[in-house]
Scaffold this active site. Structure first.
Site, PDB file in Angstrom:
ATOM      1  N   ARG A 176      13.506 -14.952 -19.850  1.00 20.92           N
ATOM      2  CA  ARG A 176      14.751 -14.481 -20.459  1.00 20.92           C
ATOM      3  C   ARG A 176      15.849 -15.546 -20.394  1.00 20.92           C
ATOM      4  O   ARG A 176      17.021 -15.243 -20.166  1.00 20.92           O
ATOM      5  CB  ARG A 176      15.276 -13.221 -19.748  1.00 20.92           C
ATOM      6  CG  ARG A 176      14.394 -11.999 -19.877  1.00 20.92           C
ATOM      7  CD  ARG A 176      14.393 -11.489 -21.310  1.00 20.92           C
ATOM      8  NE  ARG A 176      13.920 -10.125 -21.407  1.00 20.92           N
ATOM      9  CZ  ARG A 176      12.648  -9.777 -21.619  1.00 20.92           C
ATOM     10  NH1 ARG A 176      11.726 -10.703 -21.721  1.00 20.92           N
ATOM     11  NH2 ARG A 176      12.318  -8.506 -21.738  1.00 20.92           N
ATOM     12  N   SER A 182      16.280  -3.494 -22.449  1.00 21.49           N
ATOM     13  CA  SER A 182      16.503  -3.714 -21.016  1.00 21.49           C
ATOM     14  C   SER A 182      17.929  -4.214 -20.809  1.00 21.49           C
ATOM     15  O   SER A 182      18.318  -5.211 -21.414  1.00 21.49           O
ATOM     16  CB  SER A 182      15.567  -4.786 -20.485  1.00 21.49           C
ATOM     17  OG  SER A 182      14.240  -4.446 -20.754  1.00 21.49           O
ATOM     18  N   GLU A 196      20.931  -8.774 -18.645  1.00 15.66           N
ATOM     19  CA  GLU A 196      20.430  -9.710 -19.652  1.00 15.66           C
ATOM     20  C   GLU A 196      21.219  -9.533 -20.949  1.00 15.66           C
ATOM     21  O   GLU A 196      21.161 -10.373 -21.838  1.00 15.66           O
ATOM     22  CB  GLU A 196      18.910  -9.562 -19.864  1.00 15.66           C
ATOM     23  CG  GLU A 196      18.464  -8.347 -20.621  1.00 15.66           C
ATOM     24  CD  GLU A 196      17.036  -8.482 -21.143  1.00 15.66           C
ATOM     25  OE1 GLU A 196      16.183  -9.050 -20.449  1.00 15.66           O
ATOM     26  OE2 GLU A 196      16.786  -8.012 -22.255  1.00 15.66           O
TER      27      GLU A 196
HETATM   28  N1  EPU Z   1       9.220   1.363 -13.682  1.00 17.70           N
HETATM   29  C1  EPU Z   1       9.654   2.414 -12.928  1.00 17.70           C
HETATM   30  N2  EPU Z   1      10.677   3.169 -13.412  1.00 17.70           N
HETATM   31  C2  EPU Z   1      11.264   2.940 -14.616  1.00 17.70           C
HETATM   32  C3  EPU Z   1      10.818   1.842 -15.379  1.00 17.70           C
HETATM   33  C4  EPU Z   1       9.784   1.056 -14.903  1.00 17.70           C
HETATM   34  O1  EPU Z   1       9.162   2.673 -11.834  1.00 17.70           O
HETATM   35  O2  EPU Z   1      12.168   3.685 -14.992  1.00 17.70           O
HETATM   36  C5  EPU Z   1       8.062   0.570 -13.192  1.00 17.70           C
HETATM   37  C6  EPU Z   1       6.832   0.873 -14.049  1.00 17.70           C
HETATM   38  O3  EPU Z   1       6.127   1.962 -13.569  1.00 17.70           O
HETATM   39  C7  EPU Z   1       6.039  -0.400 -13.901  1.00 17.70           C
HETATM   40  C8  EPU Z   1       7.106  -1.480 -13.772  1.00 17.70           C
HETATM   41  O4  EPU Z   1       8.307  -0.811 -13.385  1.00 17.70           O
HETATM   42  O5  EPU Z   1       5.279  -0.387 -12.723  1.00 17.70           O
HETATM   43  C9  EPU Z   1       7.305  -2.285 -15.034  1.00 17.70           C
HETATM   44  O6  EPU Z   1       7.690  -1.429 -16.099  1.00 17.70           O
HETATM   45  P1  EPU Z   1       7.425  -1.805 -17.639  1.00 17.70           P
HETATM   46  O7  EPU Z   1       6.007  -2.179 -17.871  1.00 17.70           O
HETATM   47  O8  EPU Z   1       8.025  -0.734 -18.467  1.00 17.70           O
HETATM   48  O9  EPU Z   1       8.190  -3.167 -17.883  1.00 17.70           O
HETATM   49  P2  EPU Z   1       9.607  -3.696 -17.378  1.00 17.70           P
HETATM   50  O10 EPU Z   1       9.359  -4.772 -16.393  1.00 17.70           O
HETATM   51  O11 EPU Z   1      10.487  -2.573 -16.984  1.00 17.70           O
HETATM   52  C10 EPU Z   1       9.730  -5.655 -19.114  1.00 17.70           C
HETATM   53  C11 EPU Z   1      10.690  -6.166 -20.147  1.00 17.70           C
HETATM   54  C12 EPU Z   1      10.642  -5.298 -21.401  1.00 17.70           C
HETATM   55  C13 EPU Z   1       9.228  -5.363 -21.959  1.00 17.70           C
HETATM   56  C14 EPU Z   1       8.247  -4.856 -20.878  1.00 17.70           C
HETATM   57  C15 EPU Z   1       6.810  -5.007 -21.281  1.00 17.70           C
HETATM   58  C16 EPU Z   1      12.457  -7.223 -18.870  1.00 17.70           C
HETATM   59  C17 EPU Z   1      13.877  -7.184 -18.417  1.00 17.70           C
HETATM   60  N3  EPU Z   1      12.037  -6.203 -19.610  1.00 17.70           N
HETATM   61  O12 EPU Z   1      10.178  -4.369 -18.736  1.00 17.70           O
HETATM   62  O13 EPU Z   1      11.524  -5.860 -22.354  1.00 17.70           O
HETATM   63  O14 EPU Z   1       9.104  -4.575 -23.122  1.00 17.70           O
HETATM   64  O15 EPU Z   1       8.422  -5.631 -19.650  1.00 17.70           O
HETATM   65  O16 EPU Z   1       6.438  -6.355 -21.287  1.00 17.70           O
HETATM   66  O17 EPU Z   1      11.750  -8.181 -18.551  1.00 17.70           O
HETATM   67  C18 EPU Z   1      13.683  -5.728 -23.384  1.00 17.70           C
HETATM   68  O18 EPU Z   1      13.866  -6.883 -23.022  1.00 17.70           O
HETATM   69  O19 EPU Z   1      14.564  -5.090 -23.993  1.00 17.70           O
HETATM   70  C19 EPU Z   1      12.429  -5.060 -23.035  1.00 17.70           C
HETATM   71  C20 EPU Z   1      12.229  -3.794 -23.342  1.00 17.70           C
END
Ligand code: EPU
Length: 341
Positions: free
Chosen positions: A165, A240, A336
């Protein structure tokens, strides 16, 4: 008459995916490079705010400046052989429409990045990424107009200094350039498929697909995102809101001792990424609402505008979340989203 179609006291509500209703003192649609050069030469408008898809933007007040909406259009194949194709995409092209267009042509590389809001010109700024792929994986170079000299300059992949990012456009080059076009290298055959990300594997399985095509992967990503992430057309949001914090091994080990069930990703450089969504959920914010500012019920990393939230209210909620997470876990979340205060 104001020159170059400059409008006054113009509502920015349709120009930011949070749907915040603030006004720009002056506003202009930028549809050509010559026009952009001329606009940057106008001494009457020394203060400027450059916007594009408005999908990574939190506006907290009226903007006393010339807001320039970068709306340059065009997709062009600039080079191709039987294996690969190089596309030059103008900055104002909607990212997801571009992804769908490339899939229609049979070009591989963007499928995991389906349904990301925003425009192509802003994709390099934060090196957009999802489901195991980042823009840098397909990026060749980009052109950007130097705001001071109005010359177009090329930035290759190394110049962009891409990180998670992050890029030079958020650091040394911040506020100095306007990206006008981006070149991407995509495959025409033997596509490198990225299906290892757990959610994609599960979704493909549920779809009954064993040997996925690039279109299948895009469909899987669209399905996952639609289930978890709110559509800005229905409910204002900016994806995000925070980055996932990256911590040292030492900090991570201490954290893990106290929270053995927390999800994490080990990075190549021995650092660890902890999902901000998990931290925020643990602090009890998931699905909470404070007036019209809220935290999405299915993904705690996404702040939402339930209707008439002011930018300041979303900002105050973000601050409250930051403080609580720091207090609870000793980890500081960094937004971000580009916050204009
Ligand atoms: N999780 C929770 N609670 C929540 C959300 C997530 O416990 O409310 C846990 C999930 O269970 C999982 C972990 O956190 O174990 C990761 O969650 P997820 O796969 O949804 O991905 P993320 O790390 O929350 C990132 C990106 C997203 C992207 C996804 C998939 C960032 C800041 N965000 O989210 O990007 O779609 O991975 O690759 O890196 C964006 O930038 O707008 C965006 C949506």
């Amino acid at each position: 008459m104001l020159p170059l179609e400059i409008k006054e006291n113009f509502s920015l509500k349709p120009y930011n995916t949070f749907g915040i209703d603030v006004k720009a003192r002056h506003f202009v649609e930028v549809t050509g490079l010559l026009q952009l050069q001329k606009l940057l030469q106008l001494s009457a408008y020394p203060k400027r705010l450059i916007i594009s898809g408005g999908s990574n933007l939190l506006l907290t007040k009226d903007i006393d400046a010339l807001v320039m909406h970068i709306n340059l259009k065009g997709i062009q194949v600039v080079e191709e052989d039987d294996k690969a194709v190089i596309l030059k995409v103008m900055a104002g092209e909607n990212w997801h429409n571009l992804v769908l267009w490339t899939l229609d042509q049979g070009y591989g590389g963007l499928e995991n990045l389906s349904l990301i809001p925003g425009n192509t010109g802003t994709a390099p700024i934060q090196n957009i990424g999802a489901y195991g792929v980042e823009l840098k994986d397909v990026f060749l170079d980009c052109e950007a107009m130097n705001i001071k000299t109005q010359e177009l300059e090329a930035f290759n992949k190394k110049d962009c200094q891409f990180g998670y990012r992050d890029s030079v456009f958020k650091n040394a080059a911040k506020g100095k350039y306007i990206i006008t076009s981006v070149k991407l290298r995509l495959t025409k055959k033997n596509h490198a498929l990225h299906t290892f990300y757990g959610a994609i594997e599960d979704e493909l399985k549920a779809m009954g697909i064993v040997t996925p095509t690039i279109k299948d992967i895009s469909d899987a990503v669209i399905s996952i995102r639609s289930k978890k992430l709110p559509n800005p057309e229905d409910i204002g949001n900016s994806g995000s809101f925070f980055k996932n914090p990256v911590v040292s091994r030492k900090t991570f080990e201490k954290f893990r001792e106290k929270h053995p069930n927390a999800p994490f990703y080990a990075l190549e450089n021995k650092e660890y990424k902890i999902p901000a969504g998990w931290l925020i959920e643990q602090c009890g914010f998931k699905g909470k609402r404070f007036g019209d500012a809220g935290v999405h019920e299915k993904q705690a990393l996404v702040l939402v505008n339930h209707g008439r939230a002011k930018g300041v209210e979303i900002f105050e909620l973000a601050e409250k979340i930051q403080e609580t997470v720091t207090h609870t876990f000793g980890i500081r979340l960094i937004p971000e989203v580009n916050i204009i205060r």
